[in-house]
Design an enzyme around this catalytic site. Structure first.
Site, PDB file in Angstrom:
ATOM      1  N   ASP A  53       0.785  -1.217   0.020  1.00  0.00           N
ATOM      2  CA  ASP A  53       0.014  -0.158   0.364  1.00  0.00           C
ATOM      3  C   ASP A  53       1.247   1.168  -0.201  1.00  0.00           C
ATOM      4  O   ASP A  53       2.100   1.486   0.411  1.00  0.00           O
ATOM      5  CB  ASP A  53      -1.000   0.043   1.330  1.00  0.00           C
ATOM      6  CG  ASP A  53      -2.105   1.040   1.624  1.00  0.00           C
ATOM      7  OD1 ASP A  53      -2.178   1.601   0.112  1.00  0.00           O
ATOM      8  OD2 ASP A  53      -1.438   1.859   1.984  1.00  0.00           O
ATOM      9  N   ASP A  85      -1.799  -1.052   5.643  1.00  0.00           N
ATOM     10  CA  ASP A  85      -1.598  -0.935   7.332  1.00  0.00           C
ATOM     11  C   ASP A  85      -3.363  -0.691   7.997  1.00  0.00           C
ATOM     12  O   ASP A  85      -3.266  -0.178   8.947  1.00  0.00           O
ATOM     13  CB  ASP A  85      -1.488   0.550   7.587  1.00  0.00           C
ATOM     14  CG  ASP A  85      -1.536   1.849   6.879  1.00  0.00           C
ATOM     15  OD1 ASP A  85      -1.918   1.795   5.320  1.00  0.00           O
ATOM     16  OD2 ASP A  85      -0.796   2.900   7.584  1.00  0.00           O
ATOM     17  N   ASP A 120      -0.029   5.050   1.163  1.00  0.00           N
ATOM     18  CA  ASP A 120      -0.039   5.541   2.053  1.00  0.00           C
ATOM     19  C   ASP A 120       0.043   5.348   3.669  1.00  0.00           C
ATOM     20  O   ASP A 120      -1.157   4.440   3.752  1.00  0.00           O
ATOM     21  CB  ASP A 120      -1.554   6.589   2.061  1.00  0.00           C
ATOM     22  CG  ASP A 120      -1.622   7.533   1.013  1.00  0.00           C
ATOM     23  OD1 ASP A 120      -1.018   8.428   0.433  1.00  0.00           O
ATOM     24  OD2 ASP A 120      -2.697   7.739  -0.136  1.00  0.00           O
TER      25      ASP A 120
END
Length: 172
Positions: free
Chosen positions: A11, A170, A13
């Site tokens: 991922d 996250d 961000d």
């Protein structure tokens, strides 16, 4: 790392890059423009991985059906685009992780819900655009994460099987 892993997808961000400072700054600028008080960074940071629409909804305490949502979201994205890489950086040690993957012959790529208009310049500025085996953005396909289509598409782009792929993110 397990010998059957040939590909690692990240991922963007909150996992590969710390985009929170620029996103928080953009959100606070919008809040101030709208006559509201800026929020503490610590309050904004946990919302970053959920995307801009979520950030706007949380900050203004509205949902995406609110009459002002689209205007607020679009202004937020306009502000963010103007400061996309002012303070964003690769998380400490992530460059070392990427270099180790490259030395081990493991392809790495990005699967993000961030749109291409933000992802491409961000990846270029961070010096990662040409290094990534693939970049799948939120507007690449009709479906977004957590739907499996972006992951499968990324695997197809680099000719790897999903069973040989590890995803690191996250957010739920």
């Amino acid at each position: 790392m397990s010998s059957n892993i040939r590909n690692v997808l990240f991922d963007l961000d909150g996992t590969l890059a710390d985009t929170a400072p620029d996103l928080a700054s953009s959100l606070n600028q919008l809040l101030v423009e709208q006559g509201k008080q800026a929020l503490p960074f610590e309050q904004i940071r946990p919302t970053v991985s959920h995307g801009g629409a979520y950030m706007v909804c949380k900050a203004f305490q509205i949902d995406d059906q609110h009459q002002e949502f689209l205007e607020l979201r679009d202004r937020f994205l306009e502000i963010y685009h103007s400061c996309l890489t002012d303070r964003t950086c690769v998380f400490p040690e992530m460059d070392r992780v990427l270099r180790q993957l490259e030395m081990d012959g493991i392809t790495w790529g990005i699967v993000t819900n961030k749109s291409t208009r933000f992802t491409t310049p961000l990846m270029q500025e961070l010096g990662l655009f040409k290094r990534a085996g693939c970049i799948v953005c939120g507007d690449t396909l009709e479906q977004n994460k957590p739907h499996p289509a972006p992951m499968i598409h990324a695997c197809n782009l680099i000719n790897k099987k999903p069973a040989e792929t590890l995803y690191v993110g996250d957010a739920k």
